[in-house]
Design an enzyme around this catalytic site. Structure first.
Site, PDB file in Angstrom:
ATOM      1  N   ARG A 164       0.885  -1.178   0.000  1.00  0.00           N
ATOM      2  CA  ARG A 164       0.000   0.000   0.000  1.00  0.00           C
ATOM      3  C   ARG A 164       0.912   1.215   0.000  1.00  0.00           C
ATOM      4  O   ARG A 164       1.756   1.369   0.884  1.00  0.00           O
ATOM      5  CB  ARG A 164      -0.900   0.019   1.236  1.00  0.00           C
ATOM      6  N   HIS A 222      -7.698   0.790  -6.245  1.00  0.00           N
ATOM      7  CA  HIS A 222      -7.883  -0.044  -5.044  1.00  0.00           C
ATOM      8  C   HIS A 222      -8.540  -1.350  -5.518  1.00  0.00           C
ATOM      9  O   HIS A 222      -9.706  -1.626  -5.258  1.00  0.00           O
ATOM     10  CB  HIS A 222      -8.752   0.694  -4.014  1.00  0.00           C
ATOM     11  N   GLN A 232     -10.254  -4.095  -3.111  1.00  0.00           N
ATOM     12  CA  GLN A 232     -11.522  -3.610  -2.572  1.00  0.00           C
ATOM     13  C   GLN A 232     -12.640  -3.801  -3.597  1.00  0.00           C
ATOM     14  O   GLN A 232     -13.705  -4.347  -3.298  1.00  0.00           O
ATOM     15  CB  GLN A 232     -11.382  -2.115  -2.219  1.00  0.00           C
ATOM     16  N   ASP A 239     -17.666   6.863  -0.866  1.00  0.00           N
ATOM     17  CA  ASP A 239     -16.354   6.791  -0.209  1.00  0.00           C
ATOM     18  C   ASP A 239     -16.082   8.187   0.340  1.00  0.00           C
ATOM     19  O   ASP A 239     -16.775   9.156   0.004  1.00  0.00           O
ATOM     20  CB  ASP A 239     -15.297   6.362  -1.254  1.00  0.00           C
ATOM     21  N   CYS A 287     -16.568   1.431   1.402  1.00  0.00           N
ATOM     22  CA  CYS A 287     -15.377   0.629   1.743  1.00  0.00           C
ATOM     23  C   CYS A 287     -14.827   0.943   3.126  1.00  0.00           C
ATOM     24  O   CYS A 287     -14.090   0.135   3.683  1.00  0.00           O
ATOM     25  CB  CYS A 287     -14.300   0.842   0.682  1.00  0.00           C
ATOM     26  N   ARG A 316     -13.909  -9.266   2.008  1.00  0.00           N
ATOM     27  CA  ARG A 316     -12.544  -9.025   1.516  1.00  0.00           C
ATOM     28  C   ARG A 316     -11.665 -10.225   1.807  1.00  0.00           C
ATOM     29  O   ARG A 316     -10.790 -10.571   1.018  1.00  0.00           O
ATOM     30  CB  ARG A 316     -11.985  -7.746   2.143  1.00  0.00           C
TER      31      ARG A 316
HETATM   32  N1   CP Z   1     -11.370  -0.208   2.802  1.00  0.00           N
HETATM   33  C1   CP Z   1     -10.074  -0.256   3.129  1.00  0.00           C
HETATM   34  O1   CP Z   1      -9.186  -0.510   2.319  1.00  0.00           O
HETATM   35  O2   CP Z   1      -9.834  -0.003   4.457  1.00  0.00           O
HETATM   36  P1   CP Z   1      -8.412   0.195   5.126  1.00  0.00           P
HETATM   37  O3   CP Z   1      -7.882   1.523   4.668  1.00  0.00           O
HETATM   38  O4   CP Z   1      -8.710   0.175   6.598  1.00  0.00           O
HETATM   39  O5   CP Z   1      -7.507  -0.937   4.714  1.00  0.00           O
HETATM   40  N1  NVA Z   2     -10.316   6.554  -1.247  1.00  0.00           N
HETATM   41  C1  NVA Z   2      -9.863   6.161   0.058  1.00  0.00           C
HETATM   42  C2  NVA Z   2     -10.017   4.700   0.235  1.00  0.00           C
HETATM   43  C3  NVA Z   2      -9.638   4.192   1.592  1.00  0.00           C
HETATM   44  C4  NVA Z   2      -9.769   2.706   1.730  1.00  0.00           C
HETATM   45  C5  NVA Z   2      -8.421   6.576   0.261  1.00  0.00           C
HETATM   46  O1  NVA Z   2      -7.610   6.426  -0.644  1.00  0.00           O
HETATM   47  O2  NVA Z   2      -8.117   7.083   1.341  1.00  0.00           O
END
Ligand code: CP
Ligand code: NVA
Length: 309
Positions: free
Chosen positions: A108, A135, A138, A227, A267, A293
Site C-alpha cells: 500500500r 484499489h 476492494q 467513499d 469501503c 474481503r
Molecule cells: N477499505 C479499506 O481498504 O480499508 P483500510 O484503509 O482500513 O484498509
Molecule cells: N479513497 C480512500 C479509500 C480508503 C480505503 C483513500 O484512498 O483514502
C-alpha cells in the site's frame, strides 16, 4: 506467477474465475473458525510480505486472515522500518531481498510508480493494496458482495457511485468495463473522473453516465456506493472540497430515488459523505462488504500463484 495491480489490466475471464473460486471457498468454510485453514491449504509453506506506507485497518487484517486460511504465513512491515529509500538502499536491492525471503509481496503506497518499479524488480508476485490511482482488491471484493446479495450477475444491475473521483472509483470504472455493468456517477462538475480514464472506457466501447445532480445518479439504482470525500493521498484544500460536495451527501431522502430494495456499500473509513441513519440503516451492507474481503483476497492470492481451481 501473476501480479494483481490494476483491474483494467486483468482479463475479464480471470476476474470472473477469482470470484467463482471465492464463492466456492467461502461456502466450504461455513463451519470453520477464523484461523482454521481451508482443508487443501493451497499456499502451505509460503511467506507473504505485506508493506504499508499508509494507514490500513481492513486491508491489513483481512489479508492476514486470508493468508492464514490458505495455510501460508505472513509478516507485515512498515515502510518506515526498512532500509528502503534510506541509508542508500535502492528499491531494486530491497526487491531482490523480498524475493529471496518471501513468496509474494503486497504494497500500500502513495506512489503508483513505486508499485510499477517493484513489479519490474521482483521475481515474486506483487499485489496492490491501494495506490493513488487504484484499489483493486476492494473493488473486486465489492463485485462479489453485490452478486452475493443480489443473487444476480452484476451485469444485470444498475450501479451508482456518489462521491469523489478517486482510487476506488477508478477501480469501479475498470470493473464496469470488465464485468459490463451500468455505472452512474454523481459528483460536482469539477470532480469528474479524469479524461484519460473516460477515454479508456470509450476505447473499450463502454459508456458511463455522469450527473451533477445526485438524485439523477441515484435514480433506479440497485446499489449505491460512496467513499470519503477526502482520501488519504489528497493534498487539497480539505474544507473547500468538503463544501463542494455538500449536495452529494447520501441521506435517507436521496436513497429514496434508488430502487426499493437497493443496498448501500462503502469501503470505509467513512466521513460526512453519508448520514448515520443510512450507514447504519437497513439498506447498508457495509459489514458484510468488509468481511468478504477475506474471501475474495484468498482467491486473488491463488490467482497470483496460478492455483485457481
Ligand atoms: N477499505 C479499506 O481498504 O480499508 P483500510 O484503509 O482500513 O484498509
Ligand atoms: N479513497 C480512500 C479509500 C480508503 C480505503 C483513500 O484512498 O483514502
Amino acid at each position: 506467477m501473476k501480479n494483481f495491480i490494476n483491474i483494467k489490466d486483468i482479463p475479464s475471464i480471470d476476474l470472473k474465475k477469482i470470484l467463482k473460486d471465492a464463492k466456492k471457498r467461502k461456502n466450504k468454510r461455513k463451519k470453520l473458525s477464523t484461523l482454521e485453514t481451508d482443508k487443501d491449504q493451497p499456499l502451505k509453506g509460503k511467506l507473504l510480505i505485506q508493506m504499508y506506507e499508509k494507514a490500513s485497518s481492513r486491508t491489513r487484517l483481512s489479508f492476514h486472515i486470508a493468508i492464514n486460511q490458505l495455510g501460508a504465513g505472513s509478516i507485515t512491515v512498515k515502510a518506515s522500518e526498512l532500509h528502503l529509500g534510506k541509508g542508500g538502499e535502492s528499491l531494486a536491492d530491497t526487491a531482490k531481498i523480498l524475493s529471496t525471503y518471501g513468496d509474494g509481496f503486497m504494497l500500500r503506497t502513495d506512489s503508483d510508480k513505486k508499485i510499477d518499479d517493484f513489479s519490474k524488480n521482483l521475481n515474486i508476485p506483487i499485489i496492490n493494496l491501494l495506490s493513488p490511482s487504484s484499489h483493486p482488491c476492494q473493488v473486486l471484493s465489492d463485485v462479489f458482495t453485490v452478486e452475493e446479495i443480489k443473487k444476480k450477475p452484476i451485469s444485470k444491475l444498475n450501479i451508482t457511485w456518489i462521491g469523489d473521483s478517486n482510487n476506488v472509483l477508478n477501480s469501479l470504472i475498470a470493473a464496469s468495463v470488465k464485468f459490463k455493468f451500468k455505472l452512474n456517477i454523481g459528483c460536482p462538475k469539477s470532480y469528474r473522473p479524469p479524461r484519460f480514464v473516460m477515454d479508456w472506457v470509450k476505447k473499450n466501447r463502454r459508456k458511463i453516465n455522469i450527473f451533477n445532480d445526485p438524485k439523477k445518479a441515484a435514480k433506479n439504482a440497485d446499489v449505491i456506493f460512496s467513499d470519503k470525500v477526502v482520501s488519504l493521498n489528497d493534498k487539497v484544500n480539505k474544507a473547500k472540497k468538503i463544501k463542494d460536495f455538500k449536495n452529494f451527501r447520501i441521506s435517507s431522502s436521496l436513497i429514496k430515488y434508488a430502487k426499493k430494495d437497493a443496498i448501500f456499500l462503502h469501503c470505509l473509513p467513512r466521513g460526512n459523505e453519508v448520514s448515520e441513519d443510512v450507514f447504519l440503516g437497513k439498506k447498508s451492507r457495509v459489514w458484510q462488504q468488509a468481511l468478504n474481503r477475506v474471501h475474495v483476497q484468498k482467491s486473488i492470492l491463488l490467482y497470483c500463484f496460478e492455483k485457481l481451481r
